[in-house]
Design a protein around this motif. Structure first.
Motif, PDB file in Angstrom:
ATOM      1  N   ALA A  50      33.867  21.446  36.169  1.00  0.00           N
ATOM      2  CA  ALA A  50      35.191  21.624  36.753  1.00  0.00           C
ATOM      3  C   ALA A  50      35.335  23.043  37.295  1.00  0.00           C
ATOM      4  CB  ALA A  50      36.271  21.335  35.714  1.00  0.00           C
ATOM      5  N   LEU A  51      36.060  23.182  38.403  1.00  0.00           N
ATOM      6  CA  LEU A  51      36.241  24.489  39.029  1.00  0.00           C
ATOM      7  C   LEU A  51      36.898  25.473  38.065  1.00  0.00           C
ATOM      8  CD1 LEU A  51      36.141  26.278  41.556  1.00  0.00           C
ATOM      9  CD2 LEU A  51      38.352  25.297  42.240  1.00  0.00           C
ATOM     10  N   GLY A  52      37.899  25.027  37.327  1.00  0.00           N
ATOM     11  CA  GLY A  52      38.576  25.909  36.375  1.00  0.00           C
ATOM     12  C   GLY A  52      37.655  26.386  35.265  1.00  0.00           C
ATOM     13  N   ASP A  53      36.772  25.513  34.787  1.00  0.00           N
ATOM     14  CA  ASP A  53      35.818  25.919  33.739  1.00  0.00           C
ATOM     15  C   ASP A  53      34.838  26.954  34.283  1.00  0.00           C
ATOM     16  OD1 ASP A  53      37.073  24.117  32.096  1.00  0.00           O
ATOM     17  OD2 ASP A  53      35.568  22.536  32.343  1.00  0.00           O
ATOM     18  N   ALA A  54      34.401  26.782  35.534  1.00  0.00           N
ATOM     19  CA  ALA A  54      33.499  27.766  36.138  1.00  0.00           C
ATOM     20  C   ALA A  54      34.188  29.115  36.288  1.00  0.00           C
ATOM     21  CB  ALA A  54      33.019  27.257  37.504  1.00  0.00           C
ATOM     22  N   GLN A  55      35.473  29.115  36.662  1.00  0.00           N
ATOM     23  CA  GLN A  55      36.215  30.379  36.785  1.00  0.00           C
ATOM     24  C   GLN A  55      36.351  31.078  35.432  1.00  0.00           C
ATOM     25  OE1 GLN A  55      39.641  28.578  38.650  1.00  0.00           O
ATOM     26  NE2 GLN A  55      39.155  29.469  40.654  1.00  0.00           N
ATOM     27  N   ARG A  56      36.566  30.326  34.392  1.00  0.00           N
ATOM     28  CA  ARG A  56      36.670  30.931  33.061  1.00  0.00           C
ATOM     29  C   ARG A  56      35.345  31.527  32.617  1.00  0.00           C
ATOM     30  NH1 ARG A  56      40.265  26.466  29.619  1.00  0.00           N
ATOM     31  NH2 ARG A  56      42.151  26.586  30.924  1.00  0.00           N
ATOM     32  N   LEU A  57      34.255  30.806  32.853  1.00  0.00           N
ATOM     33  CA  LEU A  57      32.943  31.329  32.459  1.00  0.00           C
ATOM     34  C   LEU A  57      32.607  32.610  33.225  1.00  0.00           C
ATOM     35  CD1 LEU A  57      30.665  28.171  32.084  1.00  0.00           C
ATOM     36  CD2 LEU A  57      31.211  29.821  30.309  1.00  0.00           C
TER      37      LEU A  57
ATOM     38  N   ARG B 256      34.793  34.634  34.466  1.00  0.00           N
ATOM     39  CA  ARG B 256      35.907  35.584  34.280  1.00  0.00           C
ATOM     40  C   ARG B 256      36.563  35.933  35.612  1.00  0.00           C
ATOM     41  NH1 ARG B 256      31.883  36.827  30.743  1.00  0.00           N
ATOM     42  NH2 ARG B 256      32.454  36.862  28.547  1.00  0.00           N
ATOM     43  N   LEU B 257      36.917  34.884  36.342  1.00  0.00           N
ATOM     44  CA  LEU B 257      37.583  35.049  37.625  1.00  0.00           C
ATOM     45  C   LEU B 257      39.017  34.538  37.537  1.00  0.00           C
ATOM     46  CD1 LEU B 257      34.796  33.718  40.033  1.00  0.00           C
ATOM     47  CD2 LEU B 257      35.357  36.097  39.554  1.00  0.00           C
ATOM     48  N   PRO B 258      39.947  35.125  38.273  1.00  0.00           N
ATOM     49  CA  PRO B 258      41.320  34.607  38.304  1.00  0.00           C
ATOM     50  C   PRO B 258      41.376  33.238  38.954  1.00  0.00           C
ATOM     51  CG  PRO B 258      41.036  36.407  39.876  1.00  0.00           C
ATOM     52  CD  PRO B 258      39.793  36.356  39.060  1.00  0.00           C
TER      53      PRO B 258
ATOM     54  N   GLY C 253      31.209  38.040  48.341  1.00  0.00           N
ATOM     55  CA  GLY C 253      30.781  36.938  47.494  1.00  0.00           C
ATOM     56  C   GLY C 253      31.893  36.096  46.933  1.00  0.00           C
ATOM     57  N   ARG C 254      33.146  36.525  47.018  1.00  0.00           N
ATOM     58  CA  ARG C 254      34.279  35.767  46.497  1.00  0.00           C
ATOM     59  C   ARG C 254      35.371  35.719  47.564  1.00  0.00           C
ATOM     60  NH1 ARG C 254      31.047  33.984  43.661  1.00  0.00           N
ATOM     61  NH2 ARG C 254      30.693  34.418  41.454  1.00  0.00           N
ATOM     62  N   ILE C 255      36.223  34.704  47.491  1.00  0.00           N
ATOM     63  CA  ILE C 255      37.247  34.477  48.496  1.00  0.00           C
ATOM     64  C   ILE C 255      38.501  33.954  47.810  1.00  0.00           C
ATOM     65  CG2 ILE C 255      36.506  32.115  48.961  1.00  0.00           C
ATOM     66  CD1 ILE C 255      37.176  32.513  51.869  1.00  0.00           C
ATOM     67  N   GLU C 256      39.655  34.261  48.380  1.00  0.00           N
ATOM     68  CA  GLU C 256      40.915  33.718  47.878  1.00  0.00           C
ATOM     69  C   GLU C 256      41.099  32.309  48.449  1.00  0.00           C
ATOM     70  OE1 GLU C 256      42.835  35.316  45.643  1.00  0.00           O
ATOM     71  OE2 GLU C 256      41.268  36.857  45.655  1.00  0.00           O
ATOM     72  N   ALA C 257      41.254  31.334  47.573  1.00  0.00           N
ATOM     73  CA  ALA C 257      41.305  29.939  48.015  1.00  0.00           C
ATOM     74  C   ALA C 257      42.472  29.665  48.957  1.00  0.00           C
ATOM     75  CB  ALA C 257      41.386  29.011  46.810  1.00  0.00           C
ATOM     76  N   ASP C 258      43.605  30.322  48.754  1.00  0.00           N
ATOM     77  CA  ASP C 258      44.796  30.076  49.576  1.00  0.00           C
ATOM     78  C   ASP C 258      45.104  31.266  50.471  1.00  0.00           C
ATOM     79  OD1 ASP C 258      45.205  27.553  48.357  1.00  0.00           O
ATOM     80  OD2 ASP C 258      46.155  28.524  46.642  1.00  0.00           O
ATOM     81  N   SER C 259      44.064  31.946  50.942  1.00  0.00           N
ATOM     82  CA  SER C 259      44.256  33.121  51.778  1.00  0.00           C
ATOM     83  C   SER C 259      44.943  32.748  53.088  1.00  0.00           C
ATOM     84  CB  SER C 259      42.910  33.793  52.072  1.00  0.00           C
ATOM     85  OG  SER C 259      43.077  34.835  53.008  1.00  0.00           O
ATOM     86  N   PRO C 260      46.033  33.440  53.448  1.00  0.00           N
ATOM     87  CA  PRO C 260      46.708  33.139  54.726  1.00  0.00           C
ATOM     88  C   PRO C 260      45.857  33.485  55.942  1.00  0.00           C
ATOM     89  CG  PRO C 260      47.635  35.121  53.729  1.00  0.00           C
ATOM     90  CD  PRO C 260      46.703  34.520  52.715  1.00  0.00           C
TER      91      PRO C 260
END
Length: 411
Positions: free
Chosen positions: A212-219, A221-223, A77-84
């Motif tokens: 905003a993507l950053g606000d969604a991550q804070r809500l 509780r994601l890095p 359900g989650r992915i690293e945005a800059d995954s090599p």
């Protein structure tokens, strides 16, 4: 000795028969009726298919302009945005842009109302500049969504249900990111300021809220490096199959718009095919009229056919004459119908307005959407000509079997 007819002879005789007056007026009426039947069928088919293309294009532009075309996500359900491990997504066929996103189901509460929404966390700086949301903002700007400012952009349907406008406060509660407290399980929630409203004229206006993507991550509780998926924009959403066939590393998945909206577009495509089939039947009926008219023409021209045979014309020549005669009616009807259909299609909205029948504009639309596809017009035109050509085979073969001695016995 040269004849006064142009060559080939079979074409010249067939066209002369087509332009000559027949002794049997009923045969002439049937022939004229079949020609106009083909013209009406071709014109109606072009108009209906063009309007259906317009509605399909409108749905594709409005609905698929807001929901993701293709998303790369993870089984967990989650992915690293800059995954090599991710391939170079923007180099895949038909991909024009890519950006990280987060999506979740949530509730929005205003001072007097409460409604459910699909919340998308986005980074406006990485969205394509020609995206439909930029052009369909009714108030505010999409780039007002900045991390830490806790602003939200709503579809106009959501804003109408909540009775809010730009500058009002709404409380966003997400079903994910809940935490346990002495008072029980509490959802992630935060007050947001409405900074924009968009309206694309589709049901997504009643469902979507953007933060905003950053606000969604804070809500949630994601890095900062963790997102829900990588969203891809395609130059043609219907080309998703060519993108998702690219292999991905283990654990990563392709998801495309058909998971949410596939049934809607399948229904539109099915409706277009069924409407086309019904109108093709009109053309088919007209070609049967050509067949019956040609059978009567063959009976009417038996004496002339017998004379041509005694002068040395082969059976294949007789067949070609009557094929030219029948196909000329079909070609004339198809060409006339194509011109009439194109004219009606391009002038459809002014014509309906002049007649007071444009209910689509009366309901608030800008007019019936019309998209003329040249390939479809050529296909309709070619199909009508082929059907007309096929209808000539039996009468032409019957004409070739005329026996000169019997036909001229009482002449």
């Amino acid at each position: 000795m040269k004849s006064g007819l142009f060559q080939p002879l079979t074409l010249a005789i067939g066209l002369r028969y087509a332009g000559s007056k027949r002794s049997n007026r009923f045969v002439s009426f049937i022939s004229l009726f079949s020609t106009f039947g083909i013209a009406i069928g071709v014109a109606a088919l072009i108009v209906v298919i063009s309007v259906m293309n317009g509605f399909e294009g409108q749905l594709k532009g409005r609905i698929l302009g807001v929901i993701p075309h293709v998303v790369v996500t993870h089984q967990a359900g989650r992915i690293e945005a800059d995954s090599p491990a991710l391939p170079e997504l923007t180099r895949l066929p038909h991909v024009v842009a890519a950006a990280p996103m987060l999506d979740s189901e949530g509730m929005l509460q205003s001072a007097s109302q409460l409604t459910g929404v699909n919340v998308q966390g986005i980074d406006p700086a990485r969205w394509p500049s020609d995206d439909i949301l930029h052009s369909q903002m009714q108030a505010g700007r999409l780039d007002s969504l900045q991390t830490g400012h806790y602003r939200i952009v709503l579809g106009q349907g959501v804003a109408r249900r909540l009775n809010v406008a730009v500058g009002d406060k709404v409380r966003l509660m997400l079903t994910e990111g809940t935490r346990f407290t002495p008072f029980g399980r509490v959802p992630a929630q935060r007050l947001f300021t409405v900074s924009g409203l968009f309206g694309v004229g589709a049901d997504v206006d009643d469902q979507i809220a953007l933060i905003a993507l950053g606000d969604a991550q804070r809500l949630l509780r994601l890095p900062p490096e963790t997102v829900g998926g990588i969203r891809l924009w395609l130059d043609d959403p219907f080309a998703a199959d060519q993108v998702i066939k690219t292999p991905l590393p283990d654990g990563l998945l392709w998801q495309d718009w058909r998971r949410e909206r596939g049934e809607l577009f399948q229904a539109v495509a099915m409706e277009k095919r069924m409407m086309g089939l019904m109108l093709v039947l009109i053309i088919a009926v007209a070609t049967f009229n050509i067949l019956s008219a040609l059978v009567m023409v063959v009976t009417d021209k038996e004496g002339e056919v017998a004379i041509l045979r005694t002068m040395g014309m082969s059976e294949s020549g007789i067949v070609k004459i009557f094929m030219v005669l029948g196909a000329s009616s079909g070609m004339f009807g198809a060409l006339f119908g194509a011109l009439a259909g194109l004219g009606l299609t391009l002038g459809l909205n002014p014509l309906l307005s002049a007649m007071g029948l444009n209910l689509y504009m009366a309901a608030g639309g800008s007019g019936l959407p019309v998209i003329v596809e040249p390939s479809q017009v050529l296909m309709i035109l070619g199909g009508a000509v082929l059907l007309s050509f096929g209808a000539t085979l039996y009468p032409a073969a019957r004409a070739a079997r005329v026996r000169p001695a019997e036909a001229l016995r009482y002449e």
